[in-house]
Scaffold this motif. Structure first.
Motif, PDB file in Angstrom:
ATOM      1  N   LEU A   1       8.105   7.374 -16.962  1.00 40.68           N
ATOM      2  CA  LEU A   1       9.502   7.686 -16.681  1.00 40.68           C
ATOM      3  C   LEU A   1      10.319   7.527 -17.965  1.00 40.68           C
ATOM      4  N   ASN A   2      10.758   8.627 -18.523  1.00 36.44           N
ATOM      5  CA  ASN A   2      11.586   8.626 -19.734  1.00 36.44           C
ATOM      6  C   ASN A   2      11.016   7.709 -20.822  1.00 36.44           C
ATOM      7  N   PRO A   3       9.796   7.975 -21.284  1.00 34.96           N
ATOM      8  CA  PRO A   3       9.185   7.100 -22.287  1.00 34.96           C
ATOM      9  C   PRO A   3       9.912   7.180 -23.629  1.00 34.96           C
ATOM     10  N   HIS A   4       9.957   6.056 -24.330  1.00 40.06           N
ATOM     11  CA  HIS A   4      10.601   6.012 -25.642  1.00 40.06           C
ATOM     12  C   HIS A   4       9.838   6.863 -26.640  1.00 40.06           C
TER      13      HIS A   4
ATOM     14  N   VAL B   1      -4.984   1.384 -22.631  1.00 46.04           N
ATOM     15  CA  VAL B   1      -4.470   2.745 -22.822  1.00 46.04           C
ATOM     16  C   VAL B   1      -3.305   2.730 -23.805  1.00 46.04           C
ATOM     17  N   TYR B   2      -2.261   1.942 -23.502  1.00 51.95           N
ATOM     18  CA  TYR B   2      -1.122   1.847 -24.415  1.00 51.95           C
ATOM     19  C   TYR B   2      -0.181   0.717 -23.998  1.00 51.95           C
ATOM     20  N   THR B   3       0.654   0.316 -24.958  1.00 49.69           N
ATOM     21  CA  THR B   3       1.834  -0.475 -24.662  1.00 49.69           C
ATOM     22  C   THR B   3       2.999   0.502 -24.631  1.00 49.69           C
ATOM     23  N   GLN B   4       3.717   0.528 -23.538  1.00 53.37           N
ATOM     24  CA  GLN B   4       4.766   1.539 -23.385  1.00 53.37           C
ATOM     25  C   GLN B   4       6.126   0.893 -23.164  1.00 53.37           C
ATOM     26  N   ARG B   5       7.134   1.503 -23.798  1.00 54.08           N
ATOM     27  CA  ARG B   5       8.534   1.196 -23.492  1.00 54.08           C
ATOM     28  C   ARG B   5       9.118   2.433 -22.829  1.00 54.08           C
ATOM     29  N   SER B   6       9.593   2.262 -21.620  1.00 61.02           N
ATOM     30  CA  SER B   6      10.092   3.400 -20.849  1.00 61.02           C
ATOM     31  C   SER B   6      10.919   2.878 -19.684  1.00 61.02           C
ATOM     32  N   ASP B   7      11.370   3.814 -18.834  1.00 66.70           N
ATOM     33  CA  ASP B   7      12.052   3.414 -17.602  1.00 66.70           C
ATOM     34  C   ASP B   7      11.049   3.033 -16.518  1.00 66.70           C
ATOM     35  N   GLY B   8       9.763   3.155 -16.825  1.00 65.81           N
ATOM     36  CA  GLY B   8       8.754   2.764 -15.850  1.00 65.81           C
ATOM     37  C   GLY B   8       7.591   3.731 -15.804  1.00 65.81           C
TER      38      GLY B   8
ATOM     39  N   ILE C   1      19.728  -0.703 -15.677  1.00 66.02           N
ATOM     40  CA  ILE C   1      19.278   0.499 -16.372  1.00 66.02           C
ATOM     41  C   ILE C   1      18.877   0.079 -17.782  1.00 66.02           C
ATOM     42  N   ARG C   2      17.644  -0.376 -17.894  1.00 66.63           N
ATOM     43  CA  ARG C   2      17.120  -0.839 -19.181  1.00 66.63           C
ATOM     44  C   ARG C   2      15.676  -0.379 -19.305  1.00 66.63           C
ATOM     45  N   MET C   3      15.250  -0.132 -20.537  1.00 62.89           N
ATOM     46  CA  MET C   3      13.844   0.141 -20.758  1.00 62.89           C
ATOM     47  C   MET C   3      13.033  -1.119 -20.497  1.00 62.89           C
ATOM     48  N   ILE C   4      11.832  -0.920 -20.006  1.00 65.91           N
ATOM     49  CA  ILE C   4      10.925  -2.041 -19.784  1.00 65.91           C
ATOM     50  C   ILE C   4       9.662  -1.822 -20.610  1.00 65.91           C
ATOM     51  N   GLU C   5       8.997  -2.912 -20.919  1.00 67.42           N
ATOM     52  CA  GLU C   5       7.778  -2.838 -21.715  1.00 67.42           C
ATOM     53  C   GLU C   5       6.612  -3.378 -20.906  1.00 67.42           C
ATOM     54  N   PHE C   6       5.499  -2.679 -20.981  1.00 68.28           N
ATOM     55  CA  PHE C   6       4.308  -3.108 -20.244  1.00 68.28           C
ATOM     56  C   PHE C   6       3.064  -2.550 -20.929  1.00 68.28           C
ATOM     57  N   ASP C   7       1.919  -3.199 -20.676  1.00 68.70           N
ATOM     58  CA  ASP C   7       0.624  -2.719 -21.147  1.00 68.70           C
ATOM     59  C   ASP C   7      -0.098  -2.063 -19.981  1.00 68.70           C
ATOM     60  N   LEU C   8      -0.777  -0.966 -20.262  1.00 69.08           N
ATOM     61  CA  LEU C   8      -1.549  -0.256 -19.236  1.00 69.08           C
ATOM     62  C   LEU C   8      -3.034  -0.292 -19.587  1.00 69.08           C
ATOM     63  N   TYR C   9      -3.835  -0.657 -18.596  1.00 69.65           N
ATOM     64  CA  TYR C   9      -5.292  -0.610 -18.722  1.00 69.65           C
ATOM     65  C   TYR C   9      -5.842   0.252 -17.579  1.00 69.65           C
TER      66      TYR C   9
ATOM     67  N   SER D   1       0.852  -1.186   0.000  1.00 69.74           N
ATOM     68  CA  SER D   1       0.000   0.000   0.000  1.00 69.74           C
ATOM     69  C   SER D   1       0.886   1.233   0.000  1.00 69.74           C
ATOM     70  N   ALA D   2       0.331   2.352  -0.465  1.00 69.34           N
ATOM     71  CA  ALA D   2       1.130   3.564  -0.624  1.00 69.34           C
ATOM     72  C   ALA D   2       0.279   4.802  -0.377  1.00 69.34           C
ATOM     73  N   LEU D   3       0.847   5.747   0.351  1.00 73.86           N
ATOM     74  CA  LEU D   3       0.222   7.064   0.496  1.00 73.86           C
ATOM     75  C   LEU D   3       0.683   7.988  -0.630  1.00 73.86           C
ATOM     76  N   ASN D   4       1.935   7.842  -1.057  1.00 74.17           N
ATOM     77  CA  ASN D   4       2.478   8.674  -2.131  1.00 74.17           C
ATOM     78  C   ASN D   4       2.266   8.052  -3.505  1.00 74.17           C
ATOM     79  N   ASP D   5       2.915   6.912  -3.747  1.00 76.12           N
ATOM     80  CA  ASP D   5       2.922   6.389  -5.114  1.00 76.12           C
ATOM     81  C   ASP D   5       3.277   4.913  -5.182  1.00 76.12           C
ATOM     82  N   VAL D   6       2.830   4.310  -6.265  1.00 78.32           N
ATOM     83  CA  VAL D   6       3.268   2.980  -6.677  1.00 78.32           C
ATOM     84  C   VAL D   6       4.101   3.182  -7.935  1.00 78.32           C
ATOM     85  N   VAL D   7       5.306   2.612  -7.956  1.00 79.77           N
ATOM     86  CA  VAL D   7       6.232   2.856  -9.068  1.00 79.77           C
ATOM     87  C   VAL D   7       6.690   1.544  -9.675  1.00 79.77           C
ATOM     88  N   LEU D   8       6.558   1.446 -10.988  1.00 84.98           N
ATOM     89  CA  LEU D   8       7.133   0.340 -11.750  1.00 84.98           C
ATOM     90  C   LEU D   8       8.440   0.833 -12.347  1.00 84.98           C
ATOM     91  N   HIS D   9       9.543   0.097 -12.113  1.00 80.24           N
ATOM     92  CA  HIS D   9      10.855   0.557 -12.575  1.00 80.24           C
ATOM     93  C   HIS D   9      11.731  -0.656 -12.886  1.00 80.24           C
TER      94      HIS D   9
END
Length: 289
Positions: free
Chosen positions: A210-213, A170-177, A156-164, A143-151
Motif C-alpha cells: 500500500l503506497n510503498p516508499h 523478501v524485504y524491509t518495507q516502509r509503506s502504508d501497509g 496516517i503514517r508510514m509503517i515499517e516491517f520485514d516480510l518473509y 481468519s479471512a476469505l478475502n484478505d489480511v491487511v496490515l495498515h
C-alpha cells in the motif's frame, strides 16, 4: 429428493431490503417443504415465524446448505464461521457490488429453486489463518476469505516491517501497509491497491504493498501453500493494525510477529449453473463488452 433438505438462512438484518428478500425466501422454502433454520440474529429481525433458530456457529452442523441474504460482507462473515463444517454456501445479493452473492432479488425463486434440484456450480475457495505473537506469546488471531491487511490504524503514517515468505527474507518495507489476498479477495481491496485480478480456481496468494516508499515495490504472486511472516519494525511511531476481511482486528507493537498461512478448511461456494466469472467482472467492474 434434493440433496439439500435442511437449509440455514443468514440475513443482513440492518438492511430493510435484505429482510424483504429473506421473508420471500422463507415463504418459498417453506412452501416447497424444506426445513428452514434461521441464524439467531436473523430470526430476531423476522417476526411471526415458527422456524428453528440456531447460533451461526452451529448452522454448519445442522444444515446441508446455508443461504446468505445480503452483500459480500455478510457472506464473508458466514464463510469465516462455516468453513470448518464444509457446508456449502449460496449468496443472494442485497449489497452493492456482489462478487460473491450473485443471485439478484428478483431471481430468488427461480435460481434458488434450480440450485435445490441440483442445477448449480460448486467452487472451492481457500481462506487464510492469521496469528500475532508478542515475545513468543499469542495475542490475537483471525481468519479471512478475502484478505489480511496490515495498515497504520488511526494514524496516517508510514509503517515499517520485514516480510518473509517460507522463511526467506523478501524485504524491509516502509509503506502504508500490505494486503495479503486470496484469489477471492483479488477483486476487493487488493484490486483497489493495484493488485492483479486472479481467477478463483488459482492456488495462489498476492502480496500488494500500500503506497510503498520505494516506487519499484510491486505486487507479488506466490503459491497458495506459502507461509508468511511479518515482523513489525521498532522505528514505528504508530501501532500498526492487522485486520481480516476488514473485520477481526489486532493492534500490534514493535517486534510483534504476524504469521499467515492457508487455512486447512475450505469454503464451498455455490453458484447458479449459468455463473460466469468473466461476465461477473464485466458487469461489476464496468469492463467494455
Amino acid at each position: 429428493m434434493s440433496e439439500f433438505q435442511n437449509i440455514g438462512l443468514i440475513g443482513r438484518t440492518e438492511s430493510e431490503s435484505a429482510v424483504v428478500s429473506l421473508k420471500r425466501l422463507m415463504a418459498f422454502l417453506e412452501n416447497e417443504g424444506y426445513v428452514v433454520i434461521l441464524e439467531e440474529d436473523t430470526a430476531a429481525s423476522v417476526s411471526n415465524h415458527n422456524m428453528q433458530v440456531s447460533a451461526k456457529s452451529r448452522l454448519g452442523e445442522l444444515c446441508d446448505l446455508v443461504i446468505v441474504v445480503g452483500g459480500d460482507g455478510s457472506l464473508l462473515a458466514a464463510a469465516r464461521a462455516l468453513a470448518r463444517y464444509s457446508v456449502p454456501v449460496l449468496g443472494i445479493n442485497r449489497g452493492r457490488l456482489g462478487f460473491l452473492t450473485d443471485i439478484t432479488p428478483d431471481q430468488v425463486e427461480q435460481k434458488v429453486g434450480e440450485v435445490l434440484v441440483g442445477k448449480y456450480m460448486a467452487e472451492s475457495r481457500f481462506l487464510l489463518d492469521m496469528s500475532v505473537t508478542r515475545d513468543g506469546r499469542p495475542i490475537g488471531h483471525g481468519s479471512a476469505l478475502n484478505d489480511v491487511v496490515l495498515h497504520p490504524g488511526e494514524f496516517i503514517r508510514m509503517i515499517e516491517f520485514d516480510l518473509y515468505v517460507d522463511g526467506q527474507f523478501v524485504y524491509t518495507q516502509r509503506s502504508d501497509g500490505l494486503i495479503i489476498s486470496t484469489p477471492t479477495g483479488s477483486t476487493a481491496y487488493a484490486l483497489s491497491g493495484g493488485g492483479p485480478i486472479m481467477h478463483p480456481k488459482l492456488d495462489a496468494i498476492v502480496l500488494v504493498p500500500l503506497n510503498p516508499h520505494t516506487l519499484s515495490s510491486r505486487p507479488i504472486v506466490v503459491e497458495g501453500s506459502s507461509e508468511f511472516k511479518l515482523v513489525i519494525g521498532h522505528s514505528n511511531i504508530a501501532k500498526p493494525h492487522v485486520t481480516c476481511d476488514g473485520h477481526e482486528q489486532v493492534i500490534t507493537a514493535p517486534g510483534d510477529i504476524i504469521r499467515i498461512h492457508k487455512k486447512p478448511h475450505r469454503l464451498t461456494l455455490i453458484h447458479p449453473i449459468d455463473h460466469n466469472f468473466y461476465e461477473t467482472c464485466r458487469s461489476k467492474l464496468g469492463w467494455a463488452e
